[in-house]
Design a protein around this motif. Structure first.
Motif, mmCIF file in Angstrom:
data_model
loop_
_atom_site.group_PDB
_atom_site.id
_atom_site.type_symbol
_atom_site.label_atom_id
_atom_site.label_comp_id
_atom_site.label_asym_id
_atom_site.label_seq_id
_atom_site.Cartn_x
_atom_site.Cartn_y
_atom_site.Cartn_z
ATOM 1 N N LEU A 6 1.000 1.952 -17.796
ATOM 2 C CA LEU A 6 -0.447 2.002 -17.584
ATOM 3 C C LEU A 6 -1.015 2.900 -18.677
ATOM 4 O O LEU A 6 -0.645 4.069 -18.778
ATOM 5 C CB LEU A 6 -0.755 2.591 -16.186
ATOM 6 C CG LEU A 6 -2.216 2.910 -15.871
ATOM 7 C CD1 LEU A 6 -3.079 1.661 -15.913
ATOM 8 C CD2 LEU A 6 -2.327 3.580 -14.500
ATOM 9 N N MET A 119 3.226 -3.159 -10.382
ATOM 10 C CA MET A 119 3.812 -2.017 -9.668
ATOM 11 C C MET A 119 4.794 -2.467 -8.592
ATOM 12 O O MET A 119 5.750 -1.770 -8.299
ATOM 13 C CB MET A 119 2.709 -1.166 -9.043
ATOM 14 C CG MET A 119 2.002 -0.287 -10.055
ATOM 15 S SD MET A 119 1.046 1.004 -9.272
ATOM 16 C CE MET A 119 -0.285 0.073 -8.534
ATOM 17 N N THR A 127 2.400 6.339 -16.675
ATOM 18 C CA THR A 127 0.990 6.395 -17.062
ATOM 19 C C THR A 127 0.842 7.207 -18.345
ATOM 20 O O THR A 127 1.452 8.275 -18.472
ATOM 21 C CB THR A 127 0.150 7.042 -15.939
ATOM 22 O OG1 THR A 127 0.411 6.350 -14.724
ATOM 23 C CG2 THR A 127 -1.338 6.978 -16.245
ATOM 24 N N HIS B 10 2.059 4.141 -2.640
ATOM 25 C CA HIS B 10 1.350 4.529 -3.862
ATOM 26 C C HIS B 10 0.545 5.804 -3.622
ATOM 27 O O HIS B 10 -0.004 5.997 -2.536
ATOM 28 C CB HIS B 10 0.392 3.423 -4.299
ATOM 29 C CG HIS B 10 1.065 2.110 -4.534
ATOM 30 N ND1 HIS B 10 1.332 1.214 -3.526
ATOM 31 C CD2 HIS B 10 1.538 1.542 -5.674
ATOM 32 C CE1 HIS B 10 1.940 0.153 -4.026
ATOM 33 N NE2 HIS B 10 2.074 0.319 -5.331
ATOM 34 N N VAL B 12 -2.577 7.851 -5.671
ATOM 35 C CA VAL B 12 -3.505 7.964 -6.799
ATOM 36 C C VAL B 12 -3.960 9.418 -6.877
ATOM 37 O O VAL B 12 -4.550 9.941 -5.921
ATOM 38 C CB VAL B 12 -4.707 7.008 -6.610
ATOM 39 C CG1 VAL B 12 -5.760 7.255 -7.685
ATOM 40 C CG2 VAL B 12 -4.240 5.561 -6.651
ATOM 41 N N THR B 30 -9.193 1.850 -8.809
ATOM 42 C CA THR B 30 -7.788 1.431 -8.826
ATOM 43 C C THR B 30 -7.179 1.578 -7.429
ATOM 44 O O THR B 30 -6.456 0.679 -6.962
ATOM 45 C CB THR B 30 -7.003 2.269 -9.852
ATOM 46 O OG1 THR B 30 -7.618 2.122 -11.130
ATOM 47 C CG2 THR B 30 -5.551 1.831 -9.935
ATOM 48 N N LYS B 120 5.311 5.279 -6.168
ATOM 49 C CA LYS B 120 4.612 5.066 -7.437
ATOM 50 C C LYS B 120 3.407 5.990 -7.483
ATOM 51 O O LYS B 120 2.552 5.944 -6.593
ATOM 52 C CB LYS B 120 4.140 3.605 -7.560
ATOM 53 C CG LYS B 120 5.293 2.591 -7.492
ATOM 54 C CD LYS B 120 5.826 2.269 -8.869
ATOM 55 C CE LYS B 120 7.224 1.679 -8.844
ATOM 56 N NZ LYS B 120 7.358 0.446 -8.097
ATOM 57 N N LEU B 122 0.082 7.247 -9.623
ATOM 58 C CA LEU B 122 -0.847 6.929 -10.708
ATOM 59 C C LEU B 122 -1.695 8.166 -10.959
ATOM 60 O O LEU B 122 -2.472 8.569 -10.096
ATOM 61 C CB LEU B 122 -1.746 5.755 -10.328
ATOM 62 C CG LEU B 122 -1.040 4.421 -10.087
ATOM 63 C CD1 LEU B 122 -0.937 4.129 -8.615
ATOM 64 C CD2 LEU B 122 -1.806 3.318 -10.776
#
Lengths: 130, 124
Positions: A6, A119, A127, B10, B12, B30, B120, B122
């Motif tokens: 990303l 993902m 990232t 996830h 963020v 996102t 994951k 981000l």
């Protein structure tokens, strides 16, 4: 290992975009798989076919194009980030009545769903920038 | 029959102040996209990002869309949980009782645990 990348930072500023290229090159050389690179926010400037970089600077566009040709990795520009930065493919240029496409054909404009999909299929998401 | 794999969790992480950079909104959009594809997602506000949780934001004069209003819509999109670095919120004097979205304050140890737990991450 399967990686997805990303990229958030612009190739014109900072080191995030360059690090993404270097990471991709190294990972692929070591036999890892990168199936998709998703460019978001200022990261989408990577796909600009109109940007002119000085001759003594590495062309970030050319780096990505070569990687995608050699390793069949998908280069996806987030549609909402791309449009507001003037980065259009032929279809978007026509739809929004602009003079013509401004992205390199190695890149594809698509939605955030492509990031979510990447993902779910990769082992690691890395990232760059932000 | 093998057991179904647990879904990818996830996280963020938002470190941008609400009107300082486009990444502030991109981060939230996102998270919304991940939730829209029915993937579990949490949001963590850290650093300058805790300023997104200021109450009664008025962005009209700046010509930008209201981040507070976007955050207030998060519960409609099945965002599992919203967390905030409690130390950063205190340092910026953000009153979490007036936040546009309910956010759970975490200690530094709890922030580490949250990051360890997710599959994951981000980072914005």
């Amino acid at each position: 290992m399967i990686y997805s990348l990303l990229v958030l930072s612009s190739p014109a500023s900072g080191h995030g975009a360059r690090h993404a290229v270097q990471f991709a090159r190294s990972a692929l050389q070591r036999g890892h798989t990168i199936d998709r690179v998703f460019f978001l926010d200022d990261g989408t400037f990577a796909g600009s076919a109109a940007a002119v970089f000085p001759q003594d600077e590495a062309s970030p566009l050319q780096c990505w194009v070569e990687l995608s040709e050699r390793h069949a990795l998908e280069l996806i520009l987030c549609v909402s980030s791309a449009l507001k930065r003037g980065l259009l493919d032929a279809g978007e240029a026509q739809r929004h009545e602009r003079c013509g496409p401004t992205i390199h054909p190695a890149f594809v404009i698509s939605g955030l769903g492509q990031l979510v999909d990447a993902m779910t299929h990769c082992d690691r998401l890395v990232t760059f920038g932000g | 029959m093998p057991a179904a794999e647990p879904p990818t969790r996830h996280l963020v992480v938002v470190r941008r102040a609400p009107y300082g950079a486009s990444l502030a909104r991109t981060a939230i959009e996102t998270a919304l996209a991940v939730a829209a594809f029915e993937q579990p997602v949490d949001i963590l506000f850290m650093g300058d990002g805790v300023l997104q949780l200021l109450g009664q934001q008025d962005s009209q004069a700046s010509g930008s869309r209201n981040m507070g209003r976007l955050l207030a819509s998060l519960p409609l999109y099945d965002i599992e949980a919203v967390y905030v670095d409690g130390q950063a919120a205190a340092a910026y004097g953000v009153d979490l009782a007036n936040s546009p979205v309910a956010a759970t304050a975490l200690t530094p140890a709890q922030v580490r645990e949250l990051m360890d737990r997710c599959d994951k991450l981000l980072g914005f």
